[in-house]
Design a protein around this motif. Sequence first.
Motif, PDB file in Angstrom:
ATOM      1  N   ILE A   1      44.768  56.987 -49.476  1.00  0.00           N
ATOM      2  CA  ILE A   1      45.314  55.890 -48.669  1.00  0.00           C
ATOM      3  C   ILE A   1      46.096  54.924 -49.548  1.00  0.00           C
ATOM      4  CG2 ILE A   1      44.737  54.077 -47.010  1.00  0.00           C
ATOM      5  CD1 ILE A   1      44.033  56.929 -46.137  1.00  0.00           C
ATOM      6  N   LEU A   2      45.690  54.828 -50.822  1.00  0.00           N
ATOM      7  CA  LEU A   2      46.344  53.894 -51.731  1.00  0.00           C
ATOM      8  C   LEU A   2      47.815  54.233 -51.929  1.00  0.00           C
ATOM      9  CD1 LEU A   2      45.852  51.458 -53.616  1.00  0.00           C
ATOM     10  CD2 LEU A   2      45.323  53.080 -55.433  1.00  0.00           C
ATOM     11  N   VAL A   3      48.162  55.509 -51.882  1.00  0.00           N
ATOM     12  CA  VAL A   3      49.544  55.906 -52.163  1.00  0.00           C
ATOM     13  C   VAL A   3      50.420  55.874 -50.916  1.00  0.00           C
ATOM     14  CG1 VAL A   3      48.696  57.382 -54.008  1.00  0.00           C
ATOM     15  CG2 VAL A   3      49.174  58.395 -51.790  1.00  0.00           C
ATOM     16  N   ILE A   4      49.832  55.625 -49.746  1.00  0.00           N
ATOM     17  CA  ILE A   4      50.639  55.548 -48.532  1.00  0.00           C
ATOM     18  C   ILE A   4      51.424  54.247 -48.551  1.00  0.00           C
ATOM     19  CG2 ILE A   4      50.577  55.394 -46.023  1.00  0.00           C
ATOM     20  CD1 ILE A   4      48.078  57.065 -46.025  1.00  0.00           C
ATOM     21  N   PRO A   5      52.737  54.279 -48.452  1.00  0.00           N
ATOM     22  CA  PRO A   5      53.533  53.036 -48.440  1.00  0.00           C
ATOM     23  C   PRO A   5      53.131  52.133 -47.284  1.00  0.00           C
ATOM     24  CG  PRO A   5      54.942  54.950 -48.788  1.00  0.00           C
ATOM     25  CD  PRO A   5      53.588  55.477 -48.433  1.00  0.00           C
ATOM     26  N   HIS A   6      53.317  50.834 -47.477  1.00  0.00           N
ATOM     27  CA  HIS A   6      52.923  49.867 -46.454  1.00  0.00           C
ATOM     28  C   HIS A   6      53.651  50.117 -45.136  1.00  0.00           C
ATOM     29  CE1 HIS A   6      51.374  47.713 -49.992  1.00  0.00           C
ATOM     30  NE2 HIS A   6      50.591  47.080 -49.150  1.00  0.00           N
ATOM     31  N   ALA A   7      54.923  50.473 -45.215  1.00  0.00           N
ATOM     32  CA  ALA A   7      55.676  50.692 -43.984  1.00  0.00           C
ATOM     33  C   ALA A   7      55.112  51.870 -43.199  1.00  0.00           C
ATOM     34  CB  ALA A   7      57.155  50.933 -44.306  1.00  0.00           C
ATOM     35  N   ALA A   8      54.771  52.968 -43.898  1.00  0.00           N
ATOM     36  CA  ALA A   8      54.202  54.130 -43.218  1.00  0.00           C
ATOM     37  C   ALA A   8      52.853  53.788 -42.603  1.00  0.00           C
ATOM     38  CB  ALA A   8      54.058  55.292 -44.200  1.00  0.00           C
ATOM     39  N   ALA A   9      52.041  53.035 -43.339  1.00  0.00           N
ATOM     40  CA  ALA A   9      50.738  52.624 -42.805  1.00  0.00           C
ATOM     41  C   ALA A   9      50.915  51.750 -41.566  1.00  0.00           C
ATOM     42  CB  ALA A   9      49.952  51.877 -43.877  1.00  0.00           C
ATOM     43  N   ALA A  10      51.891  50.857 -41.601  1.00  0.00           N
ATOM     44  CA  ALA A  10      52.131  49.981 -40.450  1.00  0.00           C
ATOM     45  C   ALA A  10      52.574  50.783 -39.228  1.00  0.00           C
ATOM     46  CB  ALA A  10      53.183  48.930 -40.803  1.00  0.00           C
TER      47      ALA A  10
ATOM     48  N   LEU B   1      47.030  45.153 -42.934  1.00  0.00           N
ATOM     49  CA  LEU B   1      46.833  44.711 -44.316  1.00  0.00           C
ATOM     50  C   LEU B   1      45.442  45.078 -44.820  1.00  0.00           C
ATOM     51  CD1 LEU B   1      48.546  41.195 -44.190  1.00  0.00           C
ATOM     52  CD2 LEU B   1      49.324  43.176 -45.492  1.00  0.00           C
ATOM     53  N   VAL B   2      44.426  44.910 -43.987  1.00  0.00           N
ATOM     54  CA  VAL B   2      43.058  45.241 -44.411  1.00  0.00           C
ATOM     55  C   VAL B   2      42.946  46.724 -44.739  1.00  0.00           C
ATOM     56  CG1 VAL B   2      40.669  45.446 -43.626  1.00  0.00           C
ATOM     57  CG2 VAL B   2      41.922  43.338 -43.220  1.00  0.00           C
ATOM     58  N   LEU B   3      43.512  47.578 -43.891  1.00  0.00           N
ATOM     59  CA  LEU B   3      43.423  49.015 -44.122  1.00  0.00           C
ATOM     60  C   LEU B   3      44.171  49.445 -45.380  1.00  0.00           C
ATOM     61  CD1 LEU B   3      43.810  50.456 -40.508  1.00  0.00           C
ATOM     62  CD2 LEU B   3      41.732  50.208 -41.861  1.00  0.00           C
ATOM     63  N   LYS B   4      45.178  48.688 -45.803  1.00  0.00           N
ATOM     64  CA  LYS B   4      45.905  49.016 -47.028  1.00  0.00           C
ATOM     65  C   LYS B   4      45.279  48.386 -48.256  1.00  0.00           C
ATOM     66  CE  LYS B   4      49.041  50.541 -48.540  1.00  0.00           C
ATOM     67  NZ  LYS B   4      49.001  51.716 -49.423  1.00  0.00           N
ATOM     68  N   GLU B   5      44.782  47.165 -48.142  1.00  0.00           N
ATOM     69  CA  GLU B   5      44.299  46.457 -49.326  1.00  0.00           C
ATOM     70  C   GLU B   5      42.845  46.770 -49.664  1.00  0.00           C
ATOM     71  OE1 GLU B   5      46.578  45.481 -50.853  1.00  0.00           O
ATOM     72  OE2 GLU B   5      48.131  44.840 -49.473  1.00  0.00           O
ATOM     73  N   LEU B   6      42.046  47.192 -48.671  1.00  0.00           N
ATOM     74  CA  LEU B   6      40.657  47.556 -48.960  1.00  0.00           C
ATOM     75  C   LEU B   6      40.567  48.704 -49.967  1.00  0.00           C
ATOM     76  CD1 LEU B   6      37.604  47.506 -48.513  1.00  0.00           C
ATOM     77  CD2 LEU B   6      37.945  48.872 -46.435  1.00  0.00           C
ATOM     78  N   PRO B   7      41.295  49.826 -49.793  1.00  0.00           N
ATOM     79  CA  PRO B   7      41.227  50.879 -50.818  1.00  0.00           C
ATOM     80  C   PRO B   7      41.670  50.392 -52.191  1.00  0.00           C
ATOM     81  CG  PRO B   7      42.224  51.716 -48.808  1.00  0.00           C
ATOM     82  CD  PRO B   7      42.111  50.229 -48.647  1.00  0.00           C
ATOM     83  N   PHE B   8      42.699  49.542 -52.234  1.00  0.00           N
ATOM     84  CA  PHE B   8      43.177  49.022 -53.520  1.00  0.00           C
ATOM     85  C   PHE B   8      42.082  48.239 -54.240  1.00  0.00           C
ATOM     86  CE2 PHE B   8      45.058  45.383 -55.818  1.00  0.00           C
ATOM     87  CZ  PHE B   8      45.712  46.064 -56.825  1.00  0.00           C
ATOM     88  N   LEU B   9      41.449  47.300 -53.542  1.00  0.00           N
ATOM     89  CA  LEU B   9      40.396  46.493 -54.172  1.00  0.00           C
ATOM     90  C   LEU B   9      39.202  47.349 -54.562  1.00  0.00           C
ATOM     91  CD1 LEU B   9      40.422  43.258 -51.953  1.00  0.00           C
ATOM     92  CD2 LEU B   9      41.243  43.507 -54.295  1.00  0.00           C
ATOM     93  N   LEU B  10      38.833  48.282 -53.698  1.00  0.00           N
ATOM     94  CA  LEU B  10      37.681  49.134 -53.985  1.00  0.00           C
ATOM     95  C   LEU B  10      37.933  50.001 -55.213  1.00  0.00           C
ATOM     96  CD1 LEU B  10      34.862  49.987 -53.030  1.00  0.00           C
ATOM     97  CD2 LEU B  10      35.944  51.735 -51.623  1.00  0.00           C
ATOM     98  N   LEU B  11      39.123  50.574 -55.317  1.00  0.00           N
ATOM     99  CA  LEU B  11      39.425  51.436 -56.455  1.00  0.00           C
ATOM    100  C   LEU B  11      39.570  50.631 -57.743  1.00  0.00           C
ATOM    101  CD1 LEU B  11      41.915  53.916 -54.772  1.00  0.00           C
ATOM    102  CD2 LEU B  11      39.523  54.301 -55.360  1.00  0.00           C
ATOM    103  N   ILE B  12      40.076  49.398 -57.644  1.00  0.00           N
ATOM    104  CA  ILE B  12      40.127  48.536 -58.827  1.00  0.00           C
ATOM    105  C   ILE B  12      38.711  48.228 -59.303  1.00  0.00           C
ATOM    106  CG2 ILE B  12      40.631  46.180 -59.591  1.00  0.00           C
ATOM    107  CD1 ILE B  12      43.085  47.829 -59.638  1.00  0.00           C
ATOM    108  N   ALA B  13      37.812  47.905 -58.367  1.00  0.00           N
ATOM    109  CA  ALA B  13      36.421  47.614 -58.729  1.00  0.00           C
ATOM    110  C   ALA B  13      35.755  48.835 -59.355  1.00  0.00           C
ATOM    111  CB  ALA B  13      35.648  47.155 -57.497  1.00  0.00           C
TER     112      ALA B  13
END
Length: 572
Positions: free
Chosen positions: A112-121, A166-178
């Motif tokens: 999910i992290l690599v899906i561009p924001h526009a595609a996710a939207a 935004l939540v569906l895109k940023e949650l994987p980012f924060l989780l993978l950073i952690a």
Amino acid sequence: MSKVLHSADLFSRLVKVTPYCLLALLTIPVLGGLMGVMLPAFGWAPALNKTNMSLAGFNVLWDTPGLSQMIGLSIRTGLISTLIAFALMIIMLAAFFNSVWLKRIEYVLSPILVIPHAAAAIAVSFLIAPSGLFTRLFSPWLTGWQLAPEGSLPYDAFGWSIIIGLVLKELPFLLLIALGILAQPELGKKLRMQHQIAINLGYYPMVAFFKVVLPNLYPLLRLPIFAVLAYASASVEMTLILGPNTPPTLAVAIMHWFNDVDLTLRIKASAGALLQLAITVGLLLIWLLLEKISAMIFSQSLINGRRHYAHQLVRAFTYIVTCVILVFIAAALIGLVFWSVAGYWRFPDTLPSSLVLLHFENAFTHIYTPLFNTLVVGVVSSGFATILVLLCLEAEQITAKPLAKWALLIIYLPLLVPSIAFLFGIVWLQQLLNSQHAFFNVIFVHLLFVLPYVFLSIADSYRRLDPRLARVAASLGSSPWKVFIQVKLPQLFAPILIAMALGLAISFGQYLSTQLAGGGRIATITTEAVTLANGASRRTSAVYAILQMGLPLLGFILAWGLPRYVFNNKQA
């Protein structure tokens, strides 16, 4: 012999100056862009024959109808989405810490992290629309609807559609950073040991996480959280597709003003960009204030010795929320695929009555130029970023001096400053210098966003290299250049490919930077997808969204597969 010594000395000098080049490359354009947007906002714009300093831009901005709603929408969506993503990330870490399920969730969310924001939207909009897949799943047997109902999602005035995306895109980012932070050998081992000790003392696992792990983990998450908050408060792609238009968020309004045929509106756009910067800074300060308030409220709970806080209830809630998120993501992607191949699909049919490839065939007849531009810009920017980062990390080992904390802050600078603020300034400067090299301008601007992600992706792997191998090679007469090329880089083959794939994904997903730096002359898959999402049929939009997702996914497949293929052939 003298030539070898000279080349070795030249390589060492080049490597030692690389960190300064990297920091300058990130600092000068951002600060110069802020200055370039600040001067027009106060009336100094030679490109428009305006050289008298004034507050005319701000005066026009204050008179804009709906400005307060734009500001409120930007603040709401930015702060609420970040709070929700952060809270979900924390309870998921707490519930699944030290369990095999956390690794499985990581495998599911990583793509999910690599899906561009526009595609996710686009995927989210197809799912939550009145005639979307969710409504079809429950109609007519539960709702009784034979026709698509009137609904407020997407494009709702409060911004819930934007928040969901935004939540569906940023949650994987924060989780993978952690998880990346917890994967550090010394820190991860220490925190896991402390967590187990707390459990042995009678603390429930989630309570042990909040009392032992989180206080040590959170300071390392602060900068990534700030990056998420800064992006969410000034997002353009997602708000263009999911947000209301009357009025839109401030960032979208600024973009419209800047692209208007009336060039005098650019003064207003510059003033708006400074206002957006002030909003983002204000949100960061609010977050710091929330940190202080939370510390005051919960400081006693860390040392009160209580072992149990409705542990089972919170854990059950976390399981349910995790399942809902995964189902939501899966449904969004499935709906996107169905729309891309749907023939006739009337409401309330759950599935289309026929499947066709006509929409892909039509898209492929017009996709060659956007695809070529996307690949060239992505490969050049990510390749240059990877080389620069590798040399910078090599400089750390040659000088035995790791980058200071302030340098790490500078690396995050393009992510912390709203892109809509400094990008306008860069465009002003380009026009002042009469720069007509659209391709170079786009690649340069993409590089600003690719560099931080490439650095964060590969830095830990480079720093964990066993120094003894390099010492043995040097003792056998190898020059620093040979040690770098023949000893260190082969060990980092897989991490380098992953870093390049991540850089490609970041470049492929850039919309605003491509539009502004290229002056609308460089069409990419992302710019086409966003344009189509605001006017074309769902089927065509779905095709471009899938192409958007497919390109970075292909990059990661190659990054994961090539090392196995190369190493298996060497062993054979």
